[in-house]
Design a protein around this motif. Structure first.
Motif, short mmCIF file in Angstrom:
data_model
loop_
_atom_site.label_atom_id
_atom_site.label_comp_id
_atom_site.label_asym_id
_atom_site.label_seq_id
_atom_site.Cartn_x
_atom_site.Cartn_y
_atom_site.Cartn_z
N LEU A 1 0.82 -1.20 0.00
CA LEU A 1 0.00 0.00 0.00
C LEU A 1 0.86 1.26 0.00
CD1 LEU A 1 -2.94 0.96 0.10
CD2 LEU A 1 -2.74 0.98 2.58
N ALA A 2 1.93 1.26 0.79
CA ALA A 2 2.84 2.40 0.81
C ALA A 2 3.53 2.56 -0.54
CB ALA A 2 3.87 2.24 1.92
N GLY A 3 3.92 1.46 -1.17
CA GLY A 3 4.53 1.51 -2.50
C GLY A 3 3.57 2.07 -3.54
N LEU A 4 2.32 1.64 -3.47
CA LEU A 4 1.31 2.15 -4.41
C LEU A 4 1.09 3.64 -4.21
CD1 LEU A 4 -0.83 1.59 -6.58
CD2 LEU A 4 -2.43 1.13 -4.72
N LEU A 5 1.06 4.07 -2.96
CA LEU A 5 0.89 5.50 -2.67
C LEU A 5 2.07 6.30 -3.22
CD1 LEU A 5 -0.89 7.56 -1.16
CD2 LEU A 5 0.57 7.19 0.82
#
Length: 79
Positions: free
Chosen positions: A60-64
């Protein structure tokens, strides 16, 4: 601000929250009917769940980060 999205989001959270609670309760009750569980088995399942949560958080952090980087590259004002 329009009140319709707020009401729908609250309704959606309540419906999904109730559904998840009942699903977890049903599975817990089904497991309780069967054989008794060992501490080792419970710890293994908790470890797997924790690992999945950590992996999900990293993704999720990577996608953000990717979304903001792409937005900046396209010249969007994200401030």
């Amino acid at each position: 601000m329009d009140w319709v999205p707020i009401v729908f989001i609250i309704f959606k959270v309540l419906v999904f929250g109730t559904g998840m609670f009942l699903a977890i309760k049903w599975h817990y009750d089904q497991k309780k009917k069967g054989q008794p569980t060992e501490k080792r088995e419970v710890l293994r399942v908790v470890g797997k769940v924790a690992l999945v949560i950590v992996i999900f958080g990293i993704l999720l952090a990577g996608l953000l980060f990717f979304t903001f980087a792409l937005g900046r590259k396209l010249g969007l004002d994200l401030s």
